[in-house]
Design a protein around this motif. Sequence first.
Motif, PDB file in Angstrom:
ATOM      1  N   TRP A 105       0.852  -1.190   0.000  1.00  0.00           N
ATOM      2  CA  TRP A 105       0.000   0.000   0.000  1.00  0.00           C
ATOM      3  C   TRP A 105       0.883   1.234   0.000  1.00  0.00           C
ATOM      4  N   THR A 106       0.604   2.183  -0.886  1.00  0.00           N
ATOM      5  CA  THR A 106       1.297   3.463  -0.837  1.00  0.00           C
ATOM      6  C   THR A 106       0.725   4.274   0.325  1.00  0.00           C
ATOM      7  N   THR A 107       1.480   5.255   0.758  1.00  0.00           N
ATOM      8  CA  THR A 107       1.011   6.134   1.828  1.00  0.00           C
ATOM      9  C   THR A 107      -0.264   6.847   1.402  1.00  0.00           C
ATOM     10  N   THR A 108      -0.316   7.285   0.158  1.00  0.00           N
ATOM     11  CA  THR A 108      -1.494   7.976  -0.365  1.00  0.00           C
ATOM     12  C   THR A 108      -2.730   7.097  -0.267  1.00  0.00           C
ATOM     13  N   ALA A 109      -2.620   5.848  -0.678  1.00  0.00           N
ATOM     14  CA  ALA A 109      -3.766   4.936  -0.636  1.00  0.00           C
ATOM     15  C   ALA A 109      -4.220   4.689   0.795  1.00  0.00           C
ATOM     16  N   LYS A 110      -3.273   4.549   1.716  1.00  0.00           N
ATOM     17  CA  LYS A 110      -3.625   4.347   3.124  1.00  0.00           C
ATOM     18  C   LYS A 110      -4.394   5.547   3.670  1.00  0.00           C
ATOM     19  N   ILE A 111      -3.918   6.741   3.342  1.00  0.00           N
ATOM     20  CA  ILE A 111      -4.575   7.961   3.819  1.00  0.00           C
ATOM     21  C   ILE A 111      -5.972   8.091   3.226  1.00  0.00           C
ATOM     22  N   GLU A 112      -6.105   7.817   1.933  1.00  0.00           N
ATOM     23  CA  GLU A 112      -7.415   7.899   1.286  1.00  0.00           C
ATOM     24  C   GLU A 112      -8.401   6.927   1.920  1.00  0.00           C
ATOM     25  N   LEU A 113      -7.964   5.699   2.163  1.00  0.00           N
ATOM     26  CA  LEU A 113      -8.836   4.715   2.793  1.00  0.00           C
ATOM     27  C   LEU A 113      -9.212   5.148   4.210  1.00  0.00           C
ATOM     28  N   LYS A 114      -8.259   5.675   4.939  1.00  0.00           N
ATOM     29  CA  LYS A 114      -8.538   6.148   6.299  1.00  0.00           C
ATOM     30  C   LYS A 114      -9.600   7.246   6.286  1.00  0.00           C
TER      31      LYS A 114
ATOM     32  N   ASN B 198     -18.729   1.367  -4.434  1.00  0.00           N
ATOM     33  CA  ASN B 198     -18.652   2.676  -5.080  1.00  0.00           C
ATOM     34  C   ASN B 198     -17.226   3.212  -5.148  1.00  0.00           C
ATOM     35  N   PHE B 199     -16.261   2.333  -5.064  1.00  0.00           N
ATOM     36  CA  PHE B 199     -14.860   2.743  -5.011  1.00  0.00           C
ATOM     37  C   PHE B 199     -14.059   2.001  -6.072  1.00  0.00           C
ATOM     38  N   ILE B 200     -13.024   2.674  -6.555  1.00  0.00           N
ATOM     39  CA  ILE B 200     -12.079   2.021  -7.456  1.00  0.00           C
ATOM     40  C   ILE B 200     -10.738   1.987  -6.755  1.00  0.00           C
ATOM     41  N   VAL B 201     -10.165   0.797  -6.661  1.00  0.00           N
ATOM     42  CA  VAL B 201      -8.828   0.636  -6.114  1.00  0.00           C
ATOM     43  C   VAL B 201      -7.886   0.549  -7.307  1.00  0.00           C
ATOM     44  N   PHE B 202      -7.047   1.568  -7.445  1.00  0.00           N
ATOM     45  CA  PHE B 202      -6.069   1.582  -8.531  1.00  0.00           C
ATOM     46  C   PHE B 202      -4.803   0.905  -8.045  1.00  0.00           C
ATOM     47  N   TYR B 203      -4.278   0.012  -8.868  1.00  0.00           N
ATOM     48  CA  TYR B 203      -3.079  -0.712  -8.482  1.00  0.00           C
ATOM     49  C   TYR B 203      -2.152  -0.886  -9.674  1.00  0.00           C
ATOM     50  N   GLU B 204      -0.874  -1.009  -9.359  1.00  0.00           N
ATOM     51  CA  GLU B 204       0.167  -1.189 -10.370  1.00  0.00           C
ATOM     52  C   GLU B 204       0.749  -2.579 -10.205  1.00  0.00           C
ATOM     53  N   ILE B 205       1.035  -3.216 -11.323  1.00  0.00           N
ATOM     54  CA  ILE B 205       1.564  -4.576 -11.317  1.00  0.00           C
ATOM     55  C   ILE B 205       3.018  -4.540 -11.769  1.00  0.00           C
TER      56      ILE B 205
ATOM     57  N   TRP C 242     -10.331   5.383  -4.626  1.00  0.00           N
ATOM     58  CA  TRP C 242     -11.053   6.557  -5.108  1.00  0.00           C
ATOM     59  C   TRP C 242     -12.553   6.313  -5.117  1.00  0.00           C
ATOM     60  N   ASP C 243     -13.299   7.263  -4.564  1.00  0.00           N
ATOM     61  CA  ASP C 243     -14.754   7.202  -4.540  1.00  0.00           C
ATOM     62  C   ASP C 243     -15.274   7.622  -5.912  1.00  0.00           C
TER      63      ASP C 243
END
Length: 98
Positions: A8-17, A69-76, A87-88
């Motif tokens: 998890w990136t820091t950004t994704a953790k903060i957004e989820l929080k 109602n959310f999209i989880v963007f991920y990189e492979i 993202w909502d």
Amino acid sequence: MAERIIIWTTTAKIELKFILEYYNLRNKSKTYSQKLLRTIQSEIKLLVQQTFIGKKTDTLNVRGLLIENFIVFYEINESHIIILSVWDTRQNPATLNL
């Protein structure tokens, strides 16, 4: 091939929080937030076995997995699945920044 590791990136953790805190305040209960978190976690665990289930984006190696109602963007990449953003989908698309 070895299993990929979820990072998890820091950004994704903060957004989820922020999303979870929003629903805690809005509903005056943690019930929905806990359910949403469990749903997101279980869907992300599926990525380890089925890496390409998310929809392709315009960015190379980045996919989006729709969860409620959310999209989880991920990189492979070779050994990792990196969660970039949660993202909502009810937000203005212009605010999306990958």
